[in-house]
Each structure stands twice: as C-alpha cells, then as structure tokens.
Design an enzyme around this catalytic site. Structure first.
Site, PDB file in Angstrom:
ATOM      1  N   PRO A 358      -4.875  19.774 -40.850  1.00 40.29           N
ATOM      2  CA  PRO A 358      -4.165  20.127 -39.618  1.00 40.29           C
ATOM      3  C   PRO A 358      -3.589  18.891 -38.920  1.00 40.29           C
ATOM      4  O   PRO A 358      -3.946  17.767 -39.292  1.00 40.29           O
ATOM      5  CB  PRO A 358      -5.253  20.778 -38.764  1.00 40.29           C
ATOM      6  N   GLY A 362      -5.126  12.287 -38.845  1.00 40.97           N
ATOM      7  CA  GLY A 362      -5.001  10.912 -39.328  1.00 40.97           C
ATOM      8  C   GLY A 362      -4.313  10.767 -40.665  1.00 40.97           C
ATOM      9  O   GLY A 362      -4.455   9.737 -41.320  1.00 40.97           O
ATOM     10  N   SER A 680      -9.347  37.492 -45.017  1.00 36.60           N
ATOM     11  CA  SER A 680     -10.659  37.096 -44.502  1.00 36.60           C
ATOM     12  C   SER A 680     -11.026  37.760 -43.179  1.00 36.60           C
ATOM     13  O   SER A 680     -12.148  37.616 -42.719  1.00 36.60           O
ATOM     14  CB  SER A 680     -10.746  35.573 -44.386  1.00 36.60           C
ATOM     15  N   LYS A 723     -13.481  26.853 -40.490  1.00 35.22           N
ATOM     16  CA  LYS A 723     -13.818  28.004 -39.655  1.00 35.22           C
ATOM     17  C   LYS A 723     -15.094  27.743 -38.856  1.00 35.22           C
ATOM     18  O   LYS A 723     -15.170  28.044 -37.659  1.00 35.22           O
ATOM     19  CB  LYS A 723     -13.987  29.236 -40.540  1.00 35.22           C
TER      20      LYS A 723
HETATM   21  P1  ADP Z   1      -1.427  13.460 -38.725  1.00 38.39           P
HETATM   22  O1  ADP Z   1      -0.476  12.617 -39.501  1.00 38.39           O
HETATM   23  O2  ADP Z   1      -2.545  13.991 -39.551  1.00 38.39           O
HETATM   24  O3  ADP Z   1      -0.779  14.539 -37.932  1.00 38.39           O
HETATM   25  P2  ADP Z   1      -1.869  11.066 -37.249  1.00 38.39           P
HETATM   26  O4  ADP Z   1      -2.083  10.164 -38.383  1.00 38.39           O
HETATM   27  O5  ADP Z   1      -0.562  11.006 -36.551  1.00 38.39           O
HETATM   28  O6  ADP Z   1      -2.154  12.548 -37.671  1.00 38.39           O
HETATM   29  O7  ADP Z   1      -3.038  10.855 -36.205  1.00 38.39           O
HETATM   30  C1  ADP Z   1      -2.924  11.037 -34.836  1.00 38.39           C
HETATM   31  C2  ADP Z   1      -3.652   9.958 -34.095  1.00 38.39           C
HETATM   32  O8  ADP Z   1      -5.043  10.078 -34.286  1.00 38.39           O
HETATM   33  C3  ADP Z   1      -3.299   8.580 -34.604  1.00 38.39           C
HETATM   34  O9  ADP Z   1      -3.168   7.723 -33.525  1.00 38.39           O
HETATM   35  C4  ADP Z   1      -4.503   8.178 -35.432  1.00 38.39           C
HETATM   36  O10 ADP Z   1      -4.683   6.807 -35.443  1.00 38.39           O
HETATM   37  C5  ADP Z   1      -5.614   8.898 -34.764  1.00 38.39           C
HETATM   38  N1  ADP Z   1      -6.695   9.234 -35.699  1.00 38.39           N
HETATM   39  C6  ADP Z   1      -6.775  10.313 -36.468  1.00 38.39           C
HETATM   40  N2  ADP Z   1      -7.902  10.308 -37.217  1.00 38.39           N
HETATM   41  C7  ADP Z   1      -8.551   9.195 -36.898  1.00 38.39           C
HETATM   42  C8  ADP Z   1      -9.807   8.603 -37.314  1.00 38.39           C
HETATM   43  N3  ADP Z   1     -10.588   9.188 -38.227  1.00 38.39           N
HETATM   44  N4  ADP Z   1     -10.149   7.449 -36.781  1.00 38.39           N
HETATM   45  C9  ADP Z   1      -9.392   6.852 -35.861  1.00 38.39           C
HETATM   46  N5  ADP Z   1      -8.227   7.345 -35.408  1.00 38.39           N
HETATM   47  C10 ADP Z   1      -7.807   8.498 -35.915  1.00 38.39           C
END
Ligand code: ADP
Length: 803
Positions: A358, A362, A680, A723
C-alpha cells in the site's frame, strides 16, 4: 477512262523531316544533310515539279523506312537551294497543299512516292467567321501569357480570312509536339481542325500560367535566401567588429563537436551527422530546421557513454538500508541477496525487483536507498494511467511536437546509462486502441532485448542493459501477467502501530525537523502524542499521512518560533488538537453497539487492509436480493451463495421454510464508493443477512473474513496479515478466520497476536455461533421497518437495479 482518283494520283520525291512539320501556305527554310534527302532535293529540282514533305514519327531514327514516316504530309515547292557552311544543303520550300502518300515507288537513291491530294472540308461563311474569332481570341491570350511571339506574326495572322488556313498558320507558330501538329495536319474538316487547335492552345495557356507561377515562387525563394545569407554575413561582420567571441563557429559545427563529445554509438553518430548535414542546407528559420535541431539536441544530451561505477559493498549496502528504514528485515534481506548476485555476475539476467504494498510503506524510499548504496543515479517515473504505447516508446518525428518516450526522458534526467530506474504504479497501466504499453515495457525490461531499445523518436537503438529497473505496485493482481513473470515480487504489507511509532520517532520526526530548519530543542513530540496522531489523524497501512501530520506540526511550530510566540513546543495528547485540528477518526469505534443486520468484514484494498461494515436490510417483498456499494461480480456471487446456505438452514435459524419468498433483501457495503470485489466477504454477508432475518444482533467487536460455499463451508482467503493489522489498527481484537489460514497468522508480529482473540472456523454455523448475540443483547433494537421505511428501501433498491 481514268478514274478521278487516278487523275489525282501523282508521283514526287519525298523528303522525310525530323522535328519539323511544314504546313500548306507556309514558307520555311530547312537544312538537308542525309544522303537520301539530298538526292530527293536534287530530283525535285531536276523535275521542277515539287517535293513531298512528310514528318518522321520518331526523330531519333537516322535512316527511316516508310513505316517510320507519317503518310499525310505537304506538297512543297523548292524556292531556293544553297550550300550551307557545314556542307549541307539549305533549301527554302513553300508548302502548297495537303497530300497523302498512297505508295512508295522506290527508296533508292531517294524515296519516290505516289500521292493523293487532299482537300479541306470547309464551312459556311458565318461559321468561318465565328471560328476565326474564337481562334484569334485564344491565340491572342496565348501570346499574352507566353510572350514569346513577335508582334508581326500576330498582325500577319490577323489578316487571314480562311479558318483552315488560319489553323495551319497558328499551328505552325506554336511550339507543340510534332504528333500534335500532325493531328492538325491530318484533320481535313475545318471545324474539327479548329476545335483541336483550340484545345491545344488552351492546354498551352494553362501550362504557361503554371510555369509562370512556379518561376515566380522559385525566384522569391532565391531572393529570400540570398537576402538572409547577405544579412547573416553582415551580422557576422558586425559581430566581428564588436569583438564577439562565438562568431567563428557555426551551429552545425557546434553540433558536430557535441556529437563527438557525447560518445554516440556508431549508428547514432552516423545518423546524427547526417542530420547535421541536412540542417546545414536548410534555411535557418524553416520549420523543418527546428525539428532537426530539437532532435539533435536530444541525441547529444543522452548519456551514451556515461557510466557511474558500481560500489557493491554488501555491508555498506546493509548499513545504508538500515540507516534509511526501520524494520523491514525480510525485505532488506532479499534486497541484499539481490545485490550480492549482481556483484557476482557482471550482467545479471535475473528478474526485476517489484515492491508491492500500500502507499507510504517505503517502496520509493527503498529504491532510493538502493541507488545510494550502489552509488548510482536515481530516476523515477510513474506509469499510473499510461495508456498509450507512445508514452513509453515516444512519438515518431513526423508528429508535430514529438518527443521521446518516458524511458528515454528518464535516462536523460538521470544523466547516466546505468541509473536505478524506478517505475511506479506498474499495476495502473492501462491499454486501449493506442497500443499496449505493457508490451513496450516488456521490451524495456527484457535483458535479451533491452540492449537495443528503440525509441520511435530517436530512431537509433539505445542500450538499456546496464539500467537497474525497479518497479512498484499497490497490488500484484492487476499487474499484466507477462510483466509479472519477469519480476521478483517483494511484498511490504504495512506497519503495526508500534512500528509506526518507531518509524515516526527515529525517522520521520528527525527528517521533518531538519527539513523545516528545526531541531529537538525546538520541538518534541511525546510518544503518546505520536500514538494519538496515528490513531486519530491517520488510517493507513503506510506512514505517508503520518509524515504529513508531523510536517504540519513542524510548520506550525516554525511559525510560532519565528513570530516569537514560543521558544519551545512540546506536543502532548492534550494540545494536539491545537496543531492538527479535530481528530478525523475514532479509534476502536467502527461500530459502537451490537446491531441487527450489521457485520464487520476485513478486506484488502489498494490502500492496504481495512475494516468495513456490511449492512443488510430485510423488507417485505418477493424474494429479491439487491447488492450495492460498488461491488464486483465475485462479491455478488458470494452474496447469492450466502443466501442459498441460509435457505438450507431455515429450520435451524427458526425461520419459515419459504421465508425468502416474502422478503426482499438489500445488502450494502458502504465506504466511499471504493470498488470492492473478491470472495472474502462471503461469511460476513451471510452473517449480516442471518442477523437481519432472525433479528439477532451481531457483536460489534468482532470482525471476520472467509469465503463461503453453498453448503456453508468456510474456505481460506488471502491477505491475512494486512487484514489482521487493519483490525488491530481499528481497535478490534476479536477476529474470525478460516481454519486453513491459521498458518498465515505467523506473519503477524507476536506482540499484536497476543492482543488478539482469533476464532478459527471451518463452517458457517461456527461463525454464527461466535458472532450472533441473543436478541436481548442488542443495544439498539431494529424493529421491522414501518411502511414508510419499507417503501423508501424499495425505492432505493429499484434505483440501484435500474442503473
Ligand atoms: P511508497 O513509495 O511505498 O508509497 P514512500 O517510499 O514514498 O512510500 O514512503 C513514504 C515516506 O515514509 C517516506 O518519507 C519514507 O522515507 C517513509 N518510510 C516508509 N517506510 C519507512 C521505514 N520502514 N522506515 C523509515 N521511513 C519509512
């Protein structure tokens, strides 16, 4: 007695003419060189009778035989003979009348032929006048547009009163082909001859007009380019005078230098140089020149030979991944394995990494970290909504405003031939009549093919084999199958509350502080406040909104500091509303009370797992089942299956056997019109219907998921981790899961598992036993709807049906 034909038959020497035709009543001077022709002239002179002048059909033939000579010609009289300078004979002949050659008597030393004289078929005086008028007008027009007839000719012609003669004379004076003139000569009917000549003149006038227009245009063009050239030379001179530096090097030369510097591949270099040559020959301001210039700019700006050096140090990579991301242990392990293989194999042909999960978990930032770890450049393009193949592969240069596709654009932005290239939302690719972008992507991602990737705009192949492609998707179900086969899917399911708190504390807060020019002495956010932000201001699997909320707090803090209102801000659960406004979500309050006809389903959508209420209303009717709320076919089918199961269980539920014949059932799954599908929710729908029919409320603190069969068996489903996390997020701690999904629960972090009570079921009967309360337990009794409500519900159902 001789026949009249024989009387008119006479014999004469024949002179075959090349490229010329003599009309009756015209005097012409000819040069005679060929032996046979000279002999004919001598014979004619000797007899003093005359000479037949016939044109040759093909002027190329030096020694024509009778079939090469037209049969109709003119009988002429030699007026003068003289030797020309070249040794040939120069004669002056006067055309007398038309004759037709009936036979060749001899051909050596000269042609002697027997001829029949031809007479014009004349017209009446009045018609003759009309014809003369028409011919003169047309001829004058001809003279006007061509301007190559001397005035005397016009005057002498104007004196002719016989239309046949007039035709001959005009025809003799216009430079048309011998074949056309011959036709005039052969036409004995004067009216017809005049018409033919009028046609010829008209055609000539038209041609002359066209020629004039073309000449004018060419002249103008030449004048313009001469003028431009002259001005440019002047400008150069002026610049030189002023001491401007860059006057010495022309645009084309500049491109040539850039081409050499950019290190184009052989084919591309050749193509580019050819285009430069073309550009040089074009006028500066030509539209085509602009197109060529843009094209060349593109070619020379691509990183043909720019490669960054890889730095695959596994320990360092691990450190960087840890530095940028909390948790994600498995994901990081797989990334490290992937990098290790790249280290061992120079050009690995392995799969492409695809992060599925989702939003905000990250995916993008992992890809960035990989680029950082490897020391490569990073580019990102989004494929969401791309439905045109040309967006991937570019438009051909023939289109106005054509550009290369997104891949080549990305490479240019990256500035190296081996960046980490992230393609976001590969599951949102669309395809329609404009071609299939997925097919183009296949070529991009295929290591067998992508070393000669051809962009329609570039026209020359570009080597993508050194690029490290990474893709992301929200769900792997909608990724086109052939693409999915090429990819190694790494799923990132979403974070628990505790994980979010860790990420917030150690990553998001420091990052946002830094971005807003603050540090921990200015702002601190208490752990409990952070938990409150997560629970009351966000409802997501990732941390994107959490990050946004923290950014909002930082912004407001910065404002307070700058305005001098405060020196230091501490965020606690108490003052949080001041910074973020009223809470948006009510934690643990999906449904506050046990209700009849409302059961909670666990679902996985594009934004991660979610808890959704499934509502059922039963009204008097004829056994109709209506399902609304943007439900897909599979979900509707589970509704039917649930219904069939309940009918088979009517006795156990204390319902009359034919209960379904007297009621209409409306199932609705709200939640903002997000399209929902999948099997589901089967047990939830069945549970809600059973509750509505039996008037027994459903426990509001229980959420469930599972597929139902007609006989009430409960089958396993996917996305258990998402879920369960969603239920936990929403503050629901009782969960009903299919027994066969028991093993999947291991993916859920132990601390969360401990807080949950999970009931595993094999059969729908167990679901009902676990979820339905006794009628007294309901907090709010849904009595059977009164007549008004009944009607309103039916109207809604009818509306939905008719849509
Ligand atoms: P996605 O590409 O999955 O939509 P992003 O990579 O843009 O998400 O992440 C959104 C923000 O959340 C970014 O600033 C990212 O650095 C931070 N983030 C997400 N997961 C982590 C994590 N496990 N540790 C630290 N920061 C995270």
């Amino acid at each position: 007695m001789k026949s009249s034909k024989e009387e008119t038959q006479k014999s004469y020497p024949l002179l075959s003419l090349r490229n010329i035709l003599v009309f009756p009543k015209s005097t012409i001077s000819l040069e005679v060189g060929r032996a046979r022709s000279v002999k004919a002239v001598e014979l004619a002179q000797a007899s003093g009778m005359g000479l037949v002048l016939c044109s040759q059909k093909d002027t190329e033939i030096a020694e024509p035989s009778p079939e090469h000579i037209y049969t109709v010609g003119t009988l002429g009289l030699i007026k003068e003979v003289a030797k020309s300078v070249s040794g040939n004979l120069r004669i002056v002949v006067e055309g007398l009348r038309r004759v037709k050659v009936t036979s060749y008597l001899t051909s050596d030393p000269a042609f002697v032929v027997s001829v029949e004289e031809l007479e014009d078929v004349g017209v009446g005086r009045q018609e003759a006048d009309m014809l003369i008028k028409a011919l003169m007008e047309q001829y004058e027009e001809y003279v006007r547009v061509t301007r190559n007839v001397p005035a005397e000719t016009l005057i002498s012609i104007a004196a002719i009163r016989d239309p046949g003669h007039l035709c001959d004379t005009i025809a003799a004076h216009i430079p048309v082909s011998i074949a056309e003139k011959q036709q005039i000569l052969e036409t004995l009917e004067v009216r017809e001859r005049a018409e033919k000549l009028l046609d010829v003149l008209e055609k000539e006038i038209e041609l002359a007009g066209l020629e004039k227009r073309i000449n004018l245009r060419v002249k103008k063009q030449i004048e313009k380019s001469q003028r431009e050239y002259w001005l440019r030379e002047q400008m150069k001179a002026i610049q030189k005078e002023l001491g401007d530096k860059d006057d010495s090097i022309s645009e084309a030369e500049e491109f040539r230098q850039k081409i050499e510097k950019a290190g184009l591949t052989g084919e591309a270099r050749e193509k580019a140089l050819r285009e430069v040559d073309r550009l040089e020959k074009m006028p500066q301001a030509a539209a085509e020149a602009v197109v060529v210039r843009t094209y060349l700019e593109w070619l020379v700006s691509l990183p043909w030979n720019v490669l960054t050096e890889d730095n695959i140090d596994i320990n360092r990579a691990q450190a960087i991944l840890d530095e940028d991301h909390y948790g994600l242990r498995e994901v990081k392990e797989r990334i490290i394995e992937y990098l290790a293989i790249r280290k061992l194999v120079d050009k690995p042909r392995g799969p492409i990494l695809c992060f599925v999960g989702p939003p905000g978990v990250g995916k993008t930032s992992l890809a960035k970290s990989i680029a950082r770890a490897l020391g490569r450049k990073f580019v990102r393009i989004s494929l969401g909504g791309v439905r045109d193949e040309a967006e991937i592969r570019g438009h051909r240069r023939t289109y106005i405003g054509a550009l290369p596709g997104r891949i080549i654009q990305g490479i240019r932005t990256a500035g190296s031939r081996n960046p980490v290239f992230l393609m976001d939302e590969i599951d949102k690719l669309a395809s329609d009549f404009r071609g299939d972008p997925a097919a183009a992507l296949l070529e991009v991602l295929d290591p067998e093919q992508n070393h000669t990737f051809s962009d329609h705009y570039l026209e020359v192949p570009f080597d993508l084999s050194r690029v490290m492609f990474i893709t992301t998707a929200n769900s792997s179900y909608t990724i086109p199958r052939p693409l999915l086969d090429r990819m190694e899917v790494i799923t990132i399911p979403g974070y628990t509350e505790e994980e979010k708190i860790e990420i917030g504390t150690h990553f998001l807060i420091p990052k946002e502080l830094k971005e807003h020019g603050l540090d921990s002495s200015h702002l601190s956010i208490r752990k409990e406040a952070l938990r409150e932000i997560i629970r009351a201001y966000t409802r997501e699997a990732g941390v994107r909104n959490l990050e946004r909320q923290i950014a909002t707090i930082c912004r407001k803090t910065a404002r307070d500091l700058v305005s001098g209102k405060r020196q230091r801000v501490t965020i606690t659960p108490k003052n949080i509303e001041k910074y973020l406004g009223i809470p948006r979500f009510h934690y643990g309050q999906v449904e506050k009370e046990n209700q009849v006809g409302v059961a909670l389903a666990l679902a996985v959508t594009d934004v991660g797992g979610d808890v959704m209420a499934c509502e059922v209303s039963v009204v008097k009717g004829k056994g109709r089942l209506t399902m609304t709320g943007q439900l897909g076919d599979v979900m509707k089918e589970s509704g039917q299956a649930a219904m069939s199961y309940l009918r088979s269980r009517s006795a156990d539920l204390g319902l009359p056997e034919d209960f379904y014949e007297n009621v209409d059932i409306h199932v609705h799954v709200p939640e903002g019109a997000i399209p929902k599908d999948g099997p589901s929710a089967g047990i939830t729908i069945a549970c809600a219907i059973a509750s509505a029919l039996t008037n027994r409320p459903v426990r509001h603190d229980v959420a469930m998921t599972g597929e139902i069969t007609l006989r009430g068996r409960v089958l396993p489903i996917g996305g258990v981790k998402e879920k369960v996390l969603a239920a936990h997020r929403a503050g629901i701690f009782n969960i009903i899961l299919p027994r066969e999904n028991k093993k999947d629960l291991e993916e859920v972090p132990p601390n969360i598992r401990e807080e949950l009570t999970v009931t595993f079921v094999d059969h729908m009967d167990q679901v009902l036993a676990a979820a339905l309360c006794d009628p007294e337990d309901r907090n709010e009794i849904n009595t059977l709807p009164c007549v008004d409500q009944l009607k309103a519900a039916q109207d809604v159902a009818m509306d939905q049906m008719s849509q």
